[in-house]
Design a protein around this motif. Structure first.
Motif, PDB file in Angstrom:
ATOM      1  N   ASN A 421       0.851  -1.187   0.000  1.00 26.86           N
ATOM      2  CA  ASN A 421       0.000   0.000   0.000  1.00 26.86           C
ATOM      3  C   ASN A 421       0.893   1.245   0.000  1.00 26.86           C
ATOM      4  O   ASN A 421       1.526   1.585   0.997  1.00 26.86           O
ATOM      5  N   SER A 422       0.952   1.924  -1.127  1.00 24.92           N
ATOM      6  CA  SER A 422       1.831   3.093  -1.255  1.00 24.92           C
ATOM      7  C   SER A 422       1.203   4.356  -0.678  1.00 24.92           C
ATOM      8  O   SER A 422       1.851   5.401  -0.651  1.00 24.92           O
ATOM      9  N   ASP A 423      -0.045   4.261  -0.215  1.00 21.96           N
ATOM     10  CA  ASP A 423      -0.699   5.447   0.333  1.00 21.96           C
ATOM     11  C   ASP A 423      -0.275   5.735   1.766  1.00 21.96           C
ATOM     12  O   ASP A 423      -0.626   6.783   2.319  1.00 21.96           O
ATOM     13  N   ARG A 424       0.403   4.829   2.386  1.00 19.59           N
ATOM     14  CA  ARG A 424       0.858   5.058   3.763  1.00 19.59           C
ATOM     15  C   ARG A 424       2.378   4.863   3.829  1.00 19.59           C
ATOM     16  O   ARG A 424       2.977   4.269   2.926  1.00 19.59           O
ATOM     17  N   ILE A 427       7.437   2.266   6.121  1.00 19.21           N
ATOM     18  CA  ILE A 427       7.825   1.607   7.365  1.00 19.21           C
ATOM     19  C   ILE A 427       6.636   0.874   8.000  1.00 19.21           C
ATOM     20  O   ILE A 427       6.804  -0.198   8.608  1.00 19.21           O
ATOM     21  N   PHE A 428       5.422   1.395   7.829  1.00 19.26           N
ATOM     22  CA  PHE A 428       4.231   0.723   8.362  1.00 19.26           C
ATOM     23  C   PHE A 428       3.984  -0.597   7.646  1.00 19.26           C
ATOM     24  O   PHE A 428       3.610  -1.602   8.270  1.00 19.26           O
ATOM     25  N   ASN A 429       4.184  -0.610   6.344  1.00 21.38           N
ATOM     26  CA  ASN A 429       4.015  -1.852   5.581  1.00 21.38           C
ATOM     27  C   ASN A 429       5.006  -2.918   6.034  1.00 21.38           C
ATOM     28  O   ASN A 429       4.659  -4.095   6.172  1.00 21.38           O
ATOM     29  N   VAL A 446      13.600  -7.098  15.360  1.00 15.63           N
ATOM     30  CA  VAL A 446      13.941  -6.115  14.311  1.00 15.63           C
ATOM     31  C   VAL A 446      14.837  -5.031  14.910  1.00 15.63           C
ATOM     32  O   VAL A 446      14.529  -4.497  15.977  1.00 15.63           O
ATOM     33  N   LYS A 447      15.915  -4.699  14.186  1.00 21.67           N
ATOM     34  CA  LYS A 447      16.835  -3.648  14.641  1.00 21.67           C
ATOM     35  C   LYS A 447      17.059  -2.636  13.507  1.00 21.67           C
ATOM     36  O   LYS A 447      17.224  -3.019  12.351  1.00 21.67           O
ATOM     37  N   GLY A 448      17.064  -1.370  13.862  1.00 22.77           N
ATOM     38  CA  GLY A 448      17.430  -0.304  12.908  1.00 22.77           C
ATOM     39  C   GLY A 448      16.320   0.161  11.995  1.00 22.77           C
ATOM     40  O   GLY A 448      16.505   1.140  11.255  1.00 22.77           O
ATOM     41  N   LEU A 449      15.174  -0.482  12.002  1.00 23.53           N
ATOM     42  CA  LEU A 449      14.114  -0.083  11.077  1.00 23.53           C
ATOM     43  C   LEU A 449      13.598   1.321  11.380  1.00 23.53           C
ATOM     44  O   LEU A 449      13.333   2.113  10.466  1.00 23.53           O
ATOM     45  N   SER A 450      13.489   1.640  12.630  1.00 24.74           N
ATOM     46  CA  SER A 450      12.941   2.950  13.006  1.00 24.74           C
ATOM     47  C   SER A 450      13.889   4.097  12.649  1.00 24.74           C
ATOM     48  O   SER A 450      13.475   5.258  12.593  1.00 24.74           O
ATOM     49  N   ASN A 451      15.172   3.775  12.410  1.00 25.61           N
ATOM     50  CA  ASN A 451      16.160   4.820  12.081  1.00 25.61           C
ATOM     51  C   ASN A 451      16.254   5.075  10.567  1.00 25.61           C
ATOM     52  O   ASN A 451      16.970   5.974  10.127  1.00 25.61           O
ATOM     53  N   LEU A 460      10.010   1.263  -6.731  1.00 29.73           N
ATOM     54  CA  LEU A 460      10.417  -0.054  -7.224  1.00 29.73           C
ATOM     55  C   LEU A 460      11.374  -0.722  -6.245  1.00 29.73           C
ATOM     56  O   LEU A 460      11.245  -1.922  -5.950  1.00 29.73           O
ATOM     57  N   ARG A 461      12.332   0.049  -5.729  1.00 32.87           N
ATOM     58  CA  ARG A 461      13.291  -0.539  -4.772  1.00 32.87           C
ATOM     59  C   ARG A 461      12.581  -0.944  -3.481  1.00 32.87           C
ATOM     60  O   ARG A 461      12.872  -1.997  -2.903  1.00 32.87           O
ATOM     61  N   LYS A 462      11.674  -0.106  -3.019  1.00 35.98           N
ATOM     62  CA  LYS A 462      10.954  -0.440  -1.778  1.00 35.98           C
ATOM     63  C   LYS A 462      10.081  -1.679  -1.965  1.00 35.98           C
ATOM     64  O   LYS A 462      10.049  -2.572  -1.107  1.00 35.98           O
ATOM     65  N   THR A 463       9.390  -1.739  -3.101  1.00 36.91           N
ATOM     66  CA  THR A 463       8.522  -2.897  -3.364  1.00 36.91           C
ATOM     67  C   THR A 463       9.350  -4.174  -3.449  1.00 36.91           C
ATOM     68  O   THR A 463       8.966  -5.226  -2.917  1.00 36.91           O
ATOM     69  N   THR A 464      10.505  -4.073  -4.136  1.00 36.66           N
ATOM     70  CA  THR A 464      11.367  -5.251  -4.289  1.00 36.66           C
ATOM     71  C   THR A 464      11.886  -5.734  -2.938  1.00 36.66           C
ATOM     72  O   THR A 464      11.872  -6.938  -2.641  1.00 36.66           O
ATOM     73  N   LEU A 465      12.341  -4.802  -2.096  1.00 35.87           N
ATOM     74  CA  LEU A 465      12.849  -5.173  -0.776  1.00 35.87           C
ATOM     75  C   LEU A 465      11.739  -5.831   0.060  1.00 35.87           C
ATOM     76  O   LEU A 465      11.973  -6.835   0.749  1.00 35.87           O
ATOM     77  N   TYR A 466      10.549  -5.265  -0.014  1.00 36.64           N
ATOM     78  CA  TYR A 466       9.395  -5.830   0.710  1.00 36.64           C
ATOM     79  C   TYR A 466       9.122  -7.256   0.253  1.00 36.64           C
ATOM     80  O   TYR A 466       8.950  -8.169   1.072  1.00 36.64           O
TER      81      TYR A 466
END
Length: 545
Positions: A421-424, A427-429, A446-451, A460-466
């Motif tokens: 969902n790209s509308d939010r 980090i929430f996804n 999980v470590k470091g995600l909040s930073n 595209l990079r975010k979707t691929t990593l997800y």
């Protein structure tokens, strides 16, 4: 030495051209007066002192022009220095200055002044090589000069000079043919000294004709009006030769003595040698004549030896320039070739990368369509069936349980293949994804995600990593039996690094369809992913995008 005056006549046109260019450079009037005065000393020297004064003047200004990197002035002064040395009979020095000037011209913009000066240098070198008895080189230079001729006077002077070359080698027919070309141009030429030069040489060719002597005397009369000592020497020398050829030794001696006077005033050793040779030729002394013949023979041998040296030097200088140009051309070709290869490689890599990105986007689009259809057409239908069956008592619990299980599997498959969902915020996804696998059996740390900051990261990079994280977690759930999973996020420069590890049963690493999919996804965005696992040693993966 009868040819020496022609080079200076030829350059007279370019003096006016240069002064015009100089005026545009805002030179002072005093400078113009000096240039005019000393150039006239070169063109019409009355004695040796005139040439020495002019040489000192042009040497000083040549050094100044070199120091200030003024190429136009530099080649202009070099031409005059070459002309002075030619008149003095110092052929090597004359050629040095001429070749130096041509080398400079080869490296600068071909303006009208520069082209005119190149023409003058070629003409001067033609005279020089003719004096040194190199017929082929002299004719070659004159023919090149003729190609560059812009005015009638230019062409007439070159035809005259070519004629003299042929005459020196007893080719009377060719000499007359070329000189008549110049003679027919006289009505279109204003300069009387050019007229005198052509008439003088035509008179020599027609010495056995009744018109020969009148032409020589008319040339002398024109030159006397200008009072140019070097040209008057030439006319008197030619008349001395003419009268000697017809047996009039008295008049021949009179003209030869006048020629000697001009030679002594000019301080020219070569002129004096020629005048004394004329006087010796008409002498009754057999020893004197024998001496002249021997002296002429030795002089010819010396000229030929000098000519060979000069020719080698001239050709070597031109060859070096050609080799240098060839080397530069080769370097340019290599640079262009390398550039073309790099462009081709870049285009190839770019096209591959673009194709991978387009393919990946198509995959995500296909997955989204499949996910939507599974959710809308299968999962929803199952849910409606389950709702209807819930109110029927005769349906067994086992069937209900299986339908519930099938519904949840269908929903999970739909969720696995759906886009984020790209509308939010991203980090929430990610948090939602990790939380969905965090249950009583498996603890997700999980470590470091909040930073992390995701604003500058492409969709595209975010979707691929997800998707890759999702596949790793699904693989863990299906095969590893892990109780602890640790995922660490960090960012260095523009790269995102994700480290995954679990304490599952591990395996002998073989790429299944799941792992292969992760590699394909990461490579499509120019990222990297590695895997590490041993039996009973858990599973590890490192991702960089």
């Amino acid at each position: 030495m009868k040819l020496i005056s022609t080079s200076f006549l030829f350059f007279w046109f370019y003096i006016g051209l240069f002064l015009l260019v100089s005026q545009k450079k805002a030179f002072g009037q005093t400078y113009h007066d000096s240039i005019s005065h000393y150039s006239n000393l070169v063109l019409q020297p009355q004695n040796a002192e005139d040439l020495f004064k002019a040489e000192d003047f042009f040497k000083i200004h040549y050094k100044k022009a070199v120091a200030t990197d003024n190429t136009n002035e530099t080649i202009y002064y070099l031409y005059y220095l070459a002309s002075i040395k030619l008149k003095q009979g110092a052929y090597d020095s004359s050629e040095d200055s001429a070749v130096k000037g041509l080398k400079i011209i080869d490296g600068i913009e071909p303006t009208p002044f520069v082209l005119g000066t190149r023409k003058s240098f070629y003409n001067l070198l033609g005279i020089l090589y003719n004096e040194e008895r190199n017929k082929e080189k002299a004719l070659e230079l004159y023919n090149e000069t003729l190609k560059m001729a812009k005015t009638t006077a230019d062409s007439a002077i070159v035809y005259n000079n070519i004629s003299i070359v042929h005459k020196n080698y007893k080719d009377t027919i060719s000499a007359k043919t070329e000189l008549l070309k110049a003679f027919h141009l006289i009505p279109r030429i204003k300069d009387t000294l050019t007229h005198a030069m052509i008439l003088d040489n035509l008179g020599i060719l027609l010495k056995n004709d009744s018109t020969g002597l009148p032409l020589l005397k008319k040339s002398l009369a024109l030159r006397e009006l200008k009072q140019d000592s070097s040209k008057l020497f030439i006319s008197h020398a030619h008349l001395a030769e003419h009268f000697n050829s017809i047996g009039d030794t008295l008049q021949s001696k009179q003209y030869a003595l006048k020629a000697l006077d001009f030679a002594e005033n000019l301080g020219s050793a070569s002129y004096k040698n020629r005048a004394l040779g004329l006087l010796t030729a008409i002498s009754d002394d057999d020893y004197a004549r024998s001496f002249k013949r021997l002296n002429d023979s030795l002089q010819k041998v010396e000229q030929e030896a000098t000519n060979k040296y000069a020719m080698i030097r001239y050709d070597v200088s031109k060859k070096e320039a050609e080799l240098q140009d060839a080397k530069k051309l080769k370097e340019r070709i290599v640079i262009v070739f390398v550039f073309i290869v790099l462009v081709i490689v870049f285009i190839h890599i770019y096209q591959r990368f673009k194709h991978k990105k387009e393919t990946l986007l198509e995959v995500y689009e296909t997955e989204h369509r499949i996910s939507t259809r599974i959710h809308d057409e299968v999962a929803n239908d199952l849910f409606h069936v389950m709702t209807k069956l819930e109110h029927q008592d005769h349906i067994g619990e086992d069937l209900k349980t299986e339908l519930h299980s099938l519904y949840h599997k269908t929903r999970d498959i739909s969720k696995e293949h759906d886009v984020i969902n790209s509308d939010r915020p991203f980090i929430f996804n990610v948090e939602e994804l990790l939380e969905s696998f965090n249950d009583a059996k498996t603890n997700i740390i999980v470590k470091g995600l909040s930073n992390m900051t995701w604003d500058s990261v492409s969709e595209l990079r975010k979707t691929t990593l997800y998707k890759v994280l999702q596949e790793l977690l699904i693989n863990m759930r299906k095969h590893s039996e892990a109780s602890i999973v640790v995922i660490v996020f960090n960012k260095t420069h523009k790269k995102i690094h994700v480290s995954y590890s679990d304490n599952g049963i591990g395996t002998v690493l073989k790429k299944g369809s799941g792992l292969q999919n992760t590699e394909n996804r990461i490579e499509a965005i120019n990222g990297t992913i590695t895997f590490e696992s041993e039996p009973n040693q858990g599973f590890k993966s490192k991702i960089t995008v």
